[in-house]
Design a protein around this motif. Sequence first.
Motif, PDB file in Angstrom:
ATOM      1  N   CYS A 102       0.856  -1.186   0.000  1.00 21.59           N
ATOM      2  CA  CYS A 102       0.000   0.000   0.000  1.00 21.59           C
ATOM      3  C   CYS A 102       0.891   1.236   0.000  1.00 21.59           C
ATOM      4  N   PHE A 103       0.437   2.267  -0.697  1.00 23.58           N
ATOM      5  CA  PHE A 103       1.219   3.487  -0.891  1.00 23.58           C
ATOM      6  C   PHE A 103       0.495   4.679  -0.259  1.00 23.58           C
ATOM      7  N   ASN A 104       1.164   5.280   0.712  1.00 23.81           N
ATOM      8  CA  ASN A 104       0.619   6.453   1.407  1.00 23.81           C
ATOM      9  C   ASN A 104       1.547   7.633   1.228  1.00 23.81           C
ATOM     10  N   ILE A 105       0.996   8.827   1.469  1.00 18.05           N
ATOM     11  CA  ILE A 105       1.788  10.050   1.440  1.00 18.05           C
ATOM     12  C   ILE A 105       1.568  10.786   2.753  1.00 18.05           C
ATOM     13  N   SER A 106       2.656  11.097   3.457  1.00 21.98           N
ATOM     14  CA  SER A 106       2.504  11.785   4.737  1.00 21.98           C
ATOM     15  C   SER A 106       2.021  13.214   4.515  1.00 21.98           C
ATOM     16  N   SER A 107       1.209  13.672   5.470  1.00 24.16           N
ATOM     17  CA  SER A 107       0.665  15.033   5.425  1.00 24.16           C
ATOM     18  C   SER A 107       1.167  15.790   6.644  1.00 24.16           C
ATOM     19  N   ALA A 108       0.654  16.999   6.842  1.00 25.20           N
ATOM     20  CA  ALA A 108       0.906  17.691   8.110  1.00 25.20           C
ATOM     21  C   ALA A 108       0.190  16.928   9.225  1.00 25.20           C
ATOM     22  N   GLY A 109       0.667  17.097  10.446  1.00 21.16           N
ATOM     23  CA  GLY A 109       0.077  16.388  11.580  1.00 21.16           C
ATOM     24  C   GLY A 109       0.885  15.151  11.912  1.00 21.16           C
ATOM     25  N   PRO A 110       1.211  14.910  13.194  1.00 20.44           N
ATOM     26  CA  PRO A 110       2.072  13.782  13.570  1.00 20.44           C
ATOM     27  C   PRO A 110       1.444  12.432  13.250  1.00 20.44           C
ATOM     28  N   GLY A 111       2.122  11.630  12.447  1.00 18.86           N
ATOM     29  CA  GLY A 111       1.645  10.285  12.136  1.00 18.86           C
ATOM     30  C   GLY A 111       0.494  10.241  11.144  1.00 18.86           C
ATOM     31  N   ALA A 112       0.208  11.343  10.486  1.00 14.39           N
ATOM     32  CA  ALA A 112      -0.921  11.386   9.553  1.00 14.39           C
ATOM     33  C   ALA A 112      -0.458  11.155   8.118  1.00 14.39           C
ATOM     34  N   ALA A 113      -1.260  10.388   7.366  1.00 12.10           N
ATOM     35  CA  ALA A 113      -0.910  10.097   5.976  1.00 12.10           C
ATOM     36  C   ALA A 113      -2.164   9.794   5.169  1.00 12.10           C
ATOM     37  N   VAL A 114      -2.037   9.928   3.844  1.00 14.30           N
ATOM     38  CA  VAL A 114      -3.138   9.659   2.925  1.00 14.30           C
ATOM     39  C   VAL A 114      -2.822   8.405   2.116  1.00 14.30           C
ATOM     40  N   LEU A 115      -3.756   7.453   2.141  1.00 11.45           N
ATOM     41  CA  LEU A 115      -3.621   6.232   1.340  1.00 11.45           C
ATOM     42  C   LEU A 115      -4.177   6.475  -0.057  1.00 11.45           C
ATOM     43  N   LEU A 116      -3.399   6.116  -1.088  1.00 10.97           N
ATOM     44  CA  LEU A 116      -3.916   6.157  -2.458  1.00 10.97           C
ATOM     45  C   LEU A 116      -4.628   4.837  -2.734  1.00 10.97           C
ATOM     46  N   ARG A 117      -5.903   4.919  -3.018  1.00  7.58           N
ATOM     47  CA  ARG A 117      -6.705   3.701  -3.193  1.00  7.58           C
ATOM     48  C   ARG A 117      -7.002   3.368  -4.648  1.00  7.58           C
ATOM     49  N   ALA A 118      -6.967   4.355  -5.539  1.00  5.59           N
ATOM     50  CA  ALA A 118      -7.265   4.041  -6.939  1.00  5.59           C
ATOM     51  C   ALA A 118      -6.716   5.104  -7.877  1.00  5.59           C
ATOM     52  N   ILE A 119      -6.238   4.644  -9.040  1.00  7.78           N
ATOM     53  CA  ILE A 119      -5.829   5.551 -10.108  1.00  7.78           C
ATOM     54  C   ILE A 119      -6.475   5.119 -11.424  1.00  7.78           C
ATOM     55  N   GLN A 120      -6.622   6.115 -12.288  1.00  4.09           N
ATOM     56  CA  GLN A 120      -7.105   5.871 -13.655  1.00  4.09           C
ATOM     57  C   GLN A 120      -5.886   5.897 -14.571  1.00  4.09           C
ATOM     58  N   PRO A 121      -5.496   4.760 -15.157  1.00  5.55           N
ATOM     59  CA  PRO A 121      -4.295   4.714 -16.002  1.00  5.55           C
ATOM     60  C   PRO A 121      -4.425   5.652 -17.196  1.00  5.55           C
ATOM     61  N   LEU A 122      -3.361   6.422 -17.481  1.00  2.72           N
ATOM     62  CA  LEU A 122      -3.419   7.376 -18.592  1.00  2.72           C
ATOM     63  C   LEU A 122      -2.279   7.202 -19.593  1.00  2.72           C
ATOM     64  N   GLU A 123      -1.058   7.012 -19.105  1.00  2.00           N
ATOM     65  CA  GLU A 123       0.081   6.898 -20.032  1.00  2.00           C
ATOM     66  C   GLU A 123       0.918   5.671 -19.717  1.00  2.00           C
ATOM     67  N   HIS A 124       1.389   5.028 -20.800  1.00  2.00           N
ATOM     68  CA  HIS A 124       2.136   3.773 -20.711  1.00  2.00           C
ATOM     69  C   HIS A 124       1.296   2.677 -20.050  1.00  2.00           C
ATOM     70  N   ILE A 125       0.075   2.595 -20.499  1.00  2.92           N
ATOM     71  CA  ILE A 125      -0.845   1.589 -19.980  1.00  2.92           C
ATOM     72  C   ILE A 125      -0.340   0.180 -20.301  1.00  2.92           C
ATOM     73  N   ASP A 126       0.322   0.035 -21.441  1.00  3.09           N
ATOM     74  CA  ASP A 126       0.854  -1.283 -21.820  1.00  3.09           C
ATOM     75  C   ASP A 126       1.893  -1.762 -20.804  1.00  3.09           C
ATOM     76  N   GLN A 127       2.720  -0.825 -20.318  1.00  8.83           N
ATOM     77  CA  GLN A 127       3.726  -1.192 -19.314  1.00  8.83           C
ATOM     78  C   GLN A 127       3.066  -1.586 -17.991  1.00  8.83           C
ATOM     79  N   MET A 128       2.026  -0.846 -17.627  1.00 15.53           N
ATOM     80  CA  MET A 128       1.290  -1.183 -16.394  1.00 15.53           C
ATOM     81  C   MET A 128       0.666  -2.572 -16.506  1.00 15.53           C
ATOM     82  N   MET A 129       0.102  -2.844 -17.677  1.00 17.20           N
ATOM     83  CA  MET A 129      -0.509  -4.146 -17.933  1.00 17.20           C
ATOM     84  C   MET A 129       0.520  -5.262 -17.771  1.00 17.20           C
ATOM     85  N   GLU A 130       1.719  -5.002 -18.269  1.00 13.67           N
ATOM     86  CA  GLU A 130       2.785  -6.008 -18.182  1.00 13.67           C
ATOM     87  C   GLU A 130       3.170  -6.288 -16.730  1.00 13.67           C
ATOM     88  N   PHE A 131       3.344  -5.230 -15.947  1.00 10.97           N
ATOM     89  CA  PHE A 131       3.637  -5.411 -14.517  1.00 10.97           C
ATOM     90  C   PHE A 131       2.555  -6.234 -13.839  1.00 10.97           C
TER      91      PHE A 131
END
Length: 241
Positions: A102-131
């Motif tokens: 899981c990939f999170n990004i820390s924000s302001a505030g001690p111990g606080a972070a945002v989890l990325l739950r979904a993305i819409q593929p836009l570029e190099h979709i073929d490479q993402m598909m391969e992974f």
Amino acid sequence: MPPPKKKVKLEDESESVSSTKLKFDFYNVPCYNLANFLLGKLLVRRIGNDLLKGRIVETECYLGGEDKASHSYGGRRTIGNEPMYMPPGTAYVYMTYGMYHCFNISSAGPGAAVLLRAIQPLEHIDQMMEFREINCKNRSKKFKVEELGNGPSKLCISMSIDNKTCNKLDLCTSSVLWIEEDVDYSNDFEIVVSSRIGIDSVGEEWAKKPLRFYILGNNYVSKRDKQAEGKLIEASSSLCT
DNA sequence: AAATCGATGCTCT
DNA sequence: GAGCATCGATTTT
């Protein structure tokens, strides 16, 4: 005689393009704000010379402190969750269930972070598909584009994000992972607010808090909340009467 | 469409 | 040893 046209150097041009990379001030806001601000932005992952890009369409807050679902609940601090306490804009990538990330990004505030739950593929979709296909146990399995990023671990697989290569990266300065403004995307989308996913064991009170956010009508979110969407549409239509 | 369940190995106690 | 911010397959409405 007219003044000579200014000749723009290639280096400058590429520099101005990469200047859309979001900086510290963007991340240095409360968790709730960052989770909302990230929607519609571009997640960029560099693999060799390729820039894999996807639109962030779903996020979750993990607040630390009182938030029982947070790894940093009650100020808990370990080697593993250290990135949650690092400066805003730090990547917190952890392994779960022995095989997913899981990939999170820390924000302001001690111990606080945002989890990325979904993305819409836009570029190099073929490479993402391969992974995605390489990672899958069933080697002949084929995926729809919608299945590349509609879940926190799926987007990590498709973007080749793991804790060995990406944990603790500073997204403000990293050359392999960052967030960009999407100049081609309209920012007037509606945001659905719902409860977080996969944290039922922490108890009803915190499991039900409205700390998940996604773009209304987007086909790449991991889970829709029909009830929350109904209320949102009801509220916006009442403005037109 | 929703509920159930096994996989799989790391981290923390 | 327990638990896990998931996924994908299988089974049940």
